[in-house]
Write an enzyme that holds these catalytic residues in place. Structure first.
Site, mmCIF file in Angstrom:
data_model
loop_
_atom_site.group_PDB
_atom_site.id
_atom_site.type_symbol
_atom_site.label_atom_id
_atom_site.label_comp_id
_atom_site.label_asym_id
_atom_site.label_seq_id
_atom_site.Cartn_x
_atom_site.Cartn_y
_atom_site.Cartn_z
ATOM 1 C CB CYS A 73 -9.938 5.314 -0.090
ATOM 2 S SG CYS A 73 -8.464 5.924 0.737
ATOM 3 C CG ASP A 88 -1.797 1.232 1.292
ATOM 4 O OD1 ASP A 88 -2.430 1.544 0.275
ATOM 5 O OD2 ASP A 88 -1.835 1.899 2.345
ATOM 6 C CB SER A 89 0.172 4.772 -0.684
ATOM 7 O OG SER A 89 -1.040 4.810 0.040
ATOM 8 C CG HIS A 104 -6.552 5.846 4.970
ATOM 9 N ND1 HIS A 104 -5.788 5.254 4.003
ATOM 10 C CD2 HIS A 104 -5.694 6.427 5.848
ATOM 11 C CE1 HIS A 104 -4.507 5.470 4.266
ATOM 12 N NE2 HIS A 104 -4.424 6.183 5.381
ATOM 13 C CD GLU A 142 -2.040 8.085 7.278
ATOM 14 O OE1 GLU A 142 -0.955 8.427 7.735
ATOM 15 O OE2 GLU A 142 -2.180 7.142 6.468
ATOM 16 C CB CYS A 200 -2.744 1.009 -2.627
ATOM 17 S SG CYS A 200 -2.921 2.739 -3.035
HETATM 18 N N1 DGL Z 1 -3.979 3.831 -0.060
HETATM 19 C C1 DGL Z 1 -4.628 4.882 -0.807
HETATM 20 C C2 DGL Z 1 -5.862 4.294 -1.511
HETATM 21 O O1 DGL Z 1 -6.423 3.294 -1.100
HETATM 22 C C3 DGL Z 1 -5.046 6.022 0.095
HETATM 23 C C4 DGL Z 1 -3.898 6.849 0.598
HETATM 24 C C5 DGL Z 1 -3.121 7.545 -0.498
HETATM 25 O O2 DGL Z 1 -3.618 8.489 -1.133
HETATM 26 O O3 DGL Z 1 -2.008 7.101 -0.750
HETATM 27 O O4 DGL Z 1 -6.273 4.818 -2.506
#
Ligand code: DGL
Length: 270
Positions: free
Chosen positions: A189, A15-16, A191, A157, A78
């Site tokens: 997403c 993931d990011s 989060h 976060e 992600c």
């Molecule tokens: N992990 C990213 C997503 O699911 C969210 C956070 C980001 O923008 O990197 O799209």
């Protein structure tokens, strides 16, 4: 050339940053014997505002790292990377690779009665149009309404899941969606599942929230079963977390996503 896949090898997840841990949590529940190597690109988060070329480059670099850990499959946790890079990665990756878009889109297509589905996601995911296209592939009659919600990521976060500010931001993003009478909303997403309570309060009880993490874990299980590479070990599984920036912040914040503390967080430069 497909690799020989060892059942005892770990599943690689990336993931990011932290958000992909929502998928890892489901993997722990659905596949409790599996070893997992997670990569969080904490030095370069967010991905949600970046271009396709950049997301593909970052994702390729991470898959290379995971392959060095001999992963038997890769999960792109992600949503942004799944929307923009998965098609490219699928052509190159020598082990099975799955993303989070299809399981979520399929679940939403099955859930909607009114055939009006909302999608909330990062700007790059919405711009890619991937969720909307896949939803229409599953059910051409579905009408899709998309809304980027960029402020949700930093609010999560920060741990402000039910904070008054989060509620106000949620109204700002979601009131227009609500007035379109959707009956299903994809949390597109990593989060957003942590904001389920707040989002649900704003959308009301008639709107079903789709969180694909569970479905992704099921798809991983089906893939491992199909390849006959479920881990047969009786030993406790090993978990390793790799991050591209400071491990301590990740370790501290990970508790919010996993509901448990973690060890074994290592910095890994790309
Ligand atoms: N992990 C990213 C997503 O699911 C969210 C956070 C980001 O923008 O990197 O799209």
């Amino acid at each position: 050339m497909p690799r020989h896949l060892d059942p005892q090898s770990p599943i690689g997840v990336f993931d990011s940053g932290l958000g992909g841990l929502t998928v890892v949590k489901e993997l722990f529940t659905s596949l409790p014997k599996e070893n997992v190597v997670y990569f969080g690109d904490t030095a370069r988060v967010p991905y949600g505002t970046k271009s396709r070329e950049t997301i593909i480059r970052y994702s390729r670099e991470i898959v290379e790292v995971l392959l060095k850990y001999k992963v038997k499959m890769v999960v792109v946790a992600c949503n942004t990377a799944s929307s923009l890079a998965l098609d490219v990665l699928k052509k190159e990756c020598p082990v099975p690779i799955v993303g989070v878009i299809d399981p979520g889109a399929q679940k939403a297509a099955l859930s909607t009665k009114s055939k009006k589905v909302g999608i909330i996601a990062t700007q790059s995911t919405v711009k890619s149009g991937k969720y909307a296209r896949r939803l229409k592939d599953f059910d051409p009659k579905v009408h899709v309404i998309s809304q980027p919600c960029p402020l949700f990521v930093p609010l999560v976060e920060e741990g402000w899941f039910e904070h008054d500010i989060t509620r106000r931001v949620a109204h700002e993003y979601l009131d227009a969606l609500k007035s379109q009478n959707i009956d299903t909303l994809i949390l597109g997403c990593t989060h957003y599942p942590l904001l389920k309570k707040t989002i649900s309060r704003v959308m009301g009880p008639k709107v079903t929230l789709i969180d694909s993490a569970r479905e992704v874990a099921m798809e991983v299980k089906t893939t491992l079963q199909g390849q006959n590479i479920l881990n047969p070990d009786k030993k406790a599984p090993r978990y390793l977390y790799l991050v591209s920036d400071e491990p301590d912040i990740f370790k501290y914040r990970a508790v919010r996503f996993l509901g448990t503390s973690i060890r074994n967080v290592k910095r890994c430069s790309l």
